[in-house]
Design a protein around this motif. Structure first.
Motif, PDB file in Angstrom:
ATOM      1  N   HIS A   1       6.205  -7.613   0.939  1.00 40.96           N
ATOM      2  CA  HIS A   1       6.366  -6.222   0.378  1.00 40.96           C
ATOM      3  C   HIS A   1       6.709  -5.214   1.364  1.00 40.96           C
ATOM      4  O   HIS A   1       7.418  -4.119   1.155  1.00 40.96           O
ATOM      5  CB  HIS A   1       5.012  -5.676  -0.416  1.00 40.96           C
ATOM      6  CG  HIS A   1       4.505  -6.475  -1.660  1.00 40.96           C
ATOM      7  ND1 HIS A   1       3.875  -5.899  -2.458  1.00 40.96           N
ATOM      8  CD2 HIS A   1       5.164  -7.553  -1.907  1.00 40.96           C
ATOM      9  CE1 HIS A   1       3.617  -6.581  -3.482  1.00 40.96           C
ATOM     10  NE2 HIS A   1       4.600  -7.721  -3.281  1.00 40.96           N
TER      11      HIS A   1
ATOM     12  N   ASP B   1       1.703   0.671  -3.667  1.00 42.58           N
ATOM     13  CA  ASP B   1       2.543  -0.527  -3.430  1.00 42.58           C
ATOM     14  C   ASP B   1       2.760  -1.024  -4.780  1.00 42.58           C
ATOM     15  O   ASP B   1       3.979  -1.342  -5.114  1.00 42.58           O
ATOM     16  CB  ASP B   1       1.952  -1.632  -2.607  1.00 42.58           C
ATOM     17  CG  ASP B   1       2.579  -2.780  -2.790  1.00 42.58           C
ATOM     18  OD1 ASP B   1       3.645  -3.161  -2.049  1.00 42.58           O
ATOM     19  OD2 ASP B   1       2.129  -3.773  -3.551  1.00 42.58           O
TER      20      ASP B   1
ATOM     21  N   LEU C   1      -3.683  -5.071  -1.338  1.00 41.41           N
ATOM     22  CA  LEU C   1      -2.488  -5.209  -0.410  1.00 41.41           C
ATOM     23  C   LEU C   1      -3.033  -5.641   0.654  1.00 41.41           C
ATOM     24  O   LEU C   1      -4.073  -5.049   1.369  1.00 41.41           O
ATOM     25  CB  LEU C   1      -1.913  -3.777  -0.139  1.00 41.41           C
ATOM     26  CG  LEU C   1      -0.707  -3.602   0.743  1.00 41.41           C
ATOM     27  CD1 LEU C   1       0.598  -4.612   0.356  1.00 41.41           C
ATOM     28  CD2 LEU C   1      -0.041  -2.251   0.889  1.00 41.41           C
TER      29      LEU C   1
END
Length: 222
Positions: A74, A131, A182
């Motif tokens: 990511h 995210d 995350l």
């Protein structure tokens, strides 16, 4: 011909790096690994590498048994390498018990690998939300199902849950998946491997200094 022999012949017929590979001069690299990773990733994209953001994430369970799977990168920044998953998934539970991981990227068209090892920390809930919502509707729908690694009774059950999640994701693009987490791998070691057709592979490892303030660069035998 039996199945095992057919498999062995197919295996031995595969050519490895049957193409011109890029060069790599370890004397001309940045002082820290993130900048080099950014450069290599950009070169992989430019070379048309398929899905260069996919990486293997290795963890260990409570008994020390290794586990590995492929996920999507990511981000990579000064903190480390970012990926996301559900806290209740197998890797989420393993990371909660043993917050260490190893990552592996392999870009076959260039004969390149990158390996990362380090401690894993969780980002803030706000960062996890941002995210998730920076990604596609499909990613949100998948996160809303939120039963990763649980036992599945049938594919019909999956179809129903997925359809409901897609409908919700389309109607409410700001929907929240509370277990979405995350993760950031804070690197202790990062190795860059450049393959060579004559097997004179170049391996450069960045290793955190004992003080943790800078990086030591080392060449390794292939």
């Amino acid at each position: 011909m039996d199945d095992e022999r057919r498999f062995q012949e197919a295996l031995r017929s595969v050519r490895v790096w049957d193409t011109e590979l890029p060069g790599f001069d370890p004397a001309d690299v940045p002082e820290e690994p993130v900048a080099l990773f950014h450069a290599w990733f950009a070169e992989a994209v430019a070379a048309g590498v398929v899905e260069p953001s996919t990486m293997a994430v290795a963890t260990a369970d409570a008994d020390g048994r290794p586990d590995v799977r492929t996920v999507i990168l990511h981000d990579v920044d000064a903190r480390g390498w970012h990926f996301a998953s559900h806290a209740g998934s197998a890797k989420g539970r393993q990371l909660a018990a043993r917050p260490e991981a190893a990552l592996h990227f392999y870009w076959a068209a260039q004969g390149r690998q990158v390996r990362v090892r380090g401690r894993v920390v969780t980002a803030t809930p706000e960062e996890a939300y941002a995210d998730l919502h920076a990604r596609t509707t499909g990613a949100l729908a998948s996160a809303l199902v939120s039963r990763q690694s649980e036992l599945l009774g049938s594919l019909d059950e999956l179809d129903r849950a997925s359809a409901a999640a897609w409908e919700r994701a389309r109607k409410d693009p700001e929907a929240h998946a509370p277990s979405w987490t995350l993760y950031v791998v804070e690197p202790a070691e990062v190795e860059f491997f450049q393959g060579d057709q004559d097997r004179r592979h170049v391996r450069l490892r960045y290793r955190r200094s004992p003080q943790g303030t800078d990086w030591v660069r080392e060449l390794l035998w292939p």
